[in-house]
Write an enzyme that holds these catalytic residues in place. Structure first.
Site, PDB file in Angstrom:
ATOM      1  N   HIS A  57       0.868  -1.198   0.000  1.00 37.28           N
ATOM      2  CA  HIS A  57       0.000   0.000   0.000  1.00 37.28           C
ATOM      3  C   HIS A  57       0.895   1.236   0.000  1.00 37.28           C
ATOM      4  O   HIS A  57       1.393   1.651   1.037  1.00 37.28           O
ATOM      5  CB  HIS A  57      -0.917  -0.019   1.232  1.00 37.28           C
ATOM      6  CG  HIS A  57      -1.905   1.117   1.275  1.00 37.28           C
ATOM      7  ND1 HIS A  57      -3.105   1.024   1.944  1.00 37.28           N
ATOM      8  CD2 HIS A  57      -1.872   2.374   0.752  1.00 37.28           C
ATOM      9  CE1 HIS A  57      -3.760   2.169   1.823  1.00 37.28           C
ATOM     10  NE2 HIS A  57      -3.032   3.017   1.113  1.00 37.28           N
ATOM     11  N   HIS A 110      -9.376   1.408  -1.523  1.00 35.38           N
ATOM     12  CA  HIS A 110      -9.360   1.928  -0.155  1.00 35.38           C
ATOM     13  C   HIS A 110     -10.792   1.824   0.372  1.00 35.38           C
ATOM     14  O   HIS A 110     -11.728   2.212  -0.327  1.00 35.38           O
ATOM     15  CB  HIS A 110      -8.968   3.405  -0.124  1.00 35.38           C
ATOM     16  CG  HIS A 110      -7.512   3.674  -0.340  1.00 35.38           C
ATOM     17  ND1 HIS A 110      -6.828   3.219  -1.423  1.00 35.38           N
ATOM     18  CD2 HIS A 110      -6.619   4.376   0.423  1.00 35.38           C
ATOM     19  CE1 HIS A 110      -5.559   3.632  -1.336  1.00 35.38           C
ATOM     20  NE2 HIS A 110      -5.408   4.336  -0.222  1.00 35.38           N
ATOM     21  N   HIS A 123       1.450   4.998  -2.329  1.00 35.43           N
ATOM     22  CA  HIS A 123       1.113   5.922  -3.429  1.00 35.43           C
ATOM     23  C   HIS A 123       2.407   6.578  -3.879  1.00 35.43           C
ATOM     24  O   HIS A 123       3.069   7.234  -3.067  1.00 35.43           O
ATOM     25  CB  HIS A 123       0.129   6.987  -2.951  1.00 35.43           C
ATOM     26  CG  HIS A 123      -1.123   6.416  -2.364  1.00 35.43           C
ATOM     27  ND1 HIS A 123      -2.279   6.300  -3.086  1.00 35.43           N
ATOM     28  CD2 HIS A 123      -1.393   5.895  -1.134  1.00 35.43           C
ATOM     29  CE1 HIS A 123      -3.210   5.753  -2.326  1.00 35.43           C
ATOM     30  NE2 HIS A 123      -2.703   5.495  -1.132  1.00 35.43           N
ATOM     31  N   ASP A 155       1.972   3.891   2.980  1.00 36.79           N
ATOM     32  CA  ASP A 155       0.938   4.739   2.372  1.00 36.79           C
ATOM     33  C   ASP A 155       1.556   5.935   1.627  1.00 36.79           C
ATOM     34  O   ASP A 155       1.694   5.887   0.410  1.00 36.79           O
ATOM     35  CB  ASP A 155      -0.069   5.209   3.440  1.00 36.79           C
ATOM     36  CG  ASP A 155      -1.433   5.573   2.874  1.00 36.79           C
ATOM     37  OD1 ASP A 155      -1.644   5.408   1.675  1.00 36.79           O
ATOM     38  OD2 ASP A 155      -2.301   6.015   3.669  1.00 36.79           O
ATOM     39  N   ASP A 156       1.896   6.987   2.363  1.00 32.43           N
ATOM     40  CA  ASP A 156       2.512   8.187   1.771  1.00 32.43           C
ATOM     41  C   ASP A 156       3.694   8.595   2.646  1.00 32.43           C
ATOM     42  O   ASP A 156       3.599   9.547   3.436  1.00 32.43           O
ATOM     43  CB  ASP A 156       1.478   9.323   1.717  1.00 32.43           C
ATOM     44  CG  ASP A 156       0.254   8.936   0.906  1.00 32.43           C
ATOM     45  OD1 ASP A 156       0.335   8.966  -0.333  1.00 32.43           O
ATOM     46  OD2 ASP A 156      -0.767   8.564   1.509  1.00 32.43           O
ATOM     47  N   GLU A 187     -11.265   3.623   5.804  1.00 29.16           N
ATOM     48  CA  GLU A 187     -10.234   4.471   6.423  1.00 29.16           C
ATOM     49  C   GLU A 187     -10.970   5.560   7.208  1.00 29.16           C
ATOM     50  O   GLU A 187     -10.841   5.652   8.430  1.00 29.16           O
ATOM     51  CB  GLU A 187      -9.328   5.082   5.340  1.00 29.16           C
ATOM     52  CG  GLU A 187      -8.221   5.976   5.875  1.00 29.16           C
ATOM     53  CD  GLU A 187      -7.412   6.665   4.749  1.00 29.16           C
ATOM     54  OE1 GLU A 187      -7.894   6.730   3.602  1.00 29.16           O
ATOM     55  OE2 GLU A 187      -6.297   7.155   5.053  1.00 29.16           O
TER      56      GLU A 187
HETATM   57  N1  HPA Z   1      -6.405   7.516   1.412  1.00 32.25           N
HETATM   58  C1  HPA Z   1      -7.073   7.936   0.345  1.00 32.25           C
HETATM   59  N2  HPA Z   1      -6.462   8.464  -0.704  1.00 32.25           N
HETATM   60  C2  HPA Z   1      -5.138   8.577  -0.686  1.00 32.25           C
HETATM   61  C3  HPA Z   1      -4.410   8.162   0.393  1.00 32.25           C
HETATM   62  C4  HPA Z   1      -5.068   7.581   1.500  1.00 32.25           C
HETATM   63  O1  HPA Z   1      -4.499   7.162   2.521  1.00 32.25           O
HETATM   64  N3  HPA Z   1      -3.117   8.422   0.090  1.00 32.25           N
HETATM   65  C5  HPA Z   1      -3.078   8.964  -1.136  1.00 32.25           C
HETATM   66  N4  HPA Z   1      -4.315   9.062  -1.617  1.00 32.25           N
HETATM   67 ZN    ZN Z   2      -3.548   4.910   0.632  1.00 30.92          ZN
END
Ligand code: HPA
Ligand code: ZN
Length: 335
Positions: A14, A194, A16, A275-276, A197
């Protein structure tokens, strides 16, 4: 534990690519492309990385991605991430990219995918890291827009393994994308999304029932619904959990309250991911370290999490087994 985590063979599922954009590289590429940022220094930009929710983050993330224009930009971004993977014993990665984020600026699908793919090929050659690409649809846009992206992807479909669904979750349920997911599956893409969340358990139900997803990104709010947990286990779907992301976006107030161990105890298959990483304070190993300390995870837990990362990857069975054998050997020698 830190050394154990450092050397643990693992996969990241996971991630991006636009979220790996470190402030220094962002400034460098902005300068190269003669784009003026609303920040005067790397430090000022890094100061802006405080978020109260997903949308706060997305606003900054899209702004950062706005400096990417040329194939070389996408190459540099991806190769920089993969270099960090090599340093962390990440053996395989499944990279999400958001074509729609770049289409608005006139960046073609070809530019994006060629830059990313050239970097993944070089990383495989130089570091032995394998990568798959996940084309993610932005859920704040319409399904019609997603269909356009799907059409643009077709000439490059041999380079793309799966489709995902990301961006602002609340108010944009999976049901909005039912048709484009169906069409994507017909083209041979594996469906992922996703869900749960910020959205509640209903969104996870929709993602598994209506989109037929094979893995759940985040999925935290699945725990609101016992029947859903049972169903996820029955269908053998993994959750790609992102501890530092959850903390940064206030999905959890404190890592000590993070549901990861509870998920494991319930029998859910979970993996650890960044994630990021440029925005949330750490690469994948830092996520392992932080959650290990917060929840007092054992080496056996960490081994299980790494094993899940291979088991629930999109790799073929033989490659999964090769990776798991290596992991097993490591665990036997270091437990
Ligand atoms: N959630 C939704 N969109 C996203 C995320 C995330 O954690 N990271 C980058 N785009
Ligand atoms: Zn994500």
């Amino acid at each position: 534990m830190k050394i154990f985590i450092q050397n643990l063979p693992k996969a990241e599922l996971h991630l991006h690519i636009e979220g790996t954009f470190e402030a220094e590289l962002l400034f460098k590429i902005a300068q190269r492309n003669q784009i003026k940022l609303p920040y005067n220094s790397v430090e000022e930009l890094a100061e802006a990385y405080h978020f109260n929710c997903l949308q706060d983050f997305l606003d900054i993330y899209y702004q950062g991605a706005g400096v990417l224009l040329y194939e070389q930009d996408f190459y540099d971004l991806t190769y920089s991430y993969l270099t960090k993977c090599a340093e962390q014993n990440v053996r395989h990665t499944e990279i999400m990219f958001d074509p729609q984020t770049h289409a608005d600026r006139g960046v073609s699908f070809e530019t994006i995918i060629n830059g990313i793919s050239r970097a993944t090929a070089d990383a495989e050659k130089n570091f032995g890291i394998t990568s798959f690409l996940i084309m993610s649809y932005l859920r704040h846009l319409s399904e019609e827009e997603a269909f356009k992206t799907l059409a643009q992807s077709i000439p490059f479909k041999h380079q793309i393994k799966a489709v995902g669904l990301d961006s602002s979750e609340k108010g944009n349920p999976p049901s909005k994308f039912q048709n484009v997911f169906k069409a994507s599956v017909l083209e041979g893409y594996i469906p992922l999304a996703h869900a749960g969340e910020e959205g509640n358990a209903d969104y996870v139900w929709e993602a598994i029932d209506l989109l037929g997803i094979k893995r759940i990104d985040h999925g935290n709010n699945s725990l609101q619904d016992e029947k859903l947990v049972t169903e996820i286990i029955k269908r053998d779907l993994a959750l790609t959990v992102c501890p530092l992301s959850n903390l940064a976006l206030k999905v959890v107030d404190n890592l000590k309250d993070h549901p990861l161990k509870k998920m494991m105890n319930l029998g859910l298959k979970v993996t650890i991911n960044s994630d990021d990483p440029a925005y949330f304070g750490g690469q994948v190993n830092k996520n392992y370290e932080a959650i290990q300390v917060a929840l007092n995870l054992t080496k056996e837990d960490l081994y299980q999490l790494a094993k899940n990362s291979f088991e629930y990857s999109l790799l073929d069975d033989l490659t999964k087994q090769k990776n798991i054998q290596e992991l097993d050997k490591y665990y036997q020698l270091n437990s």
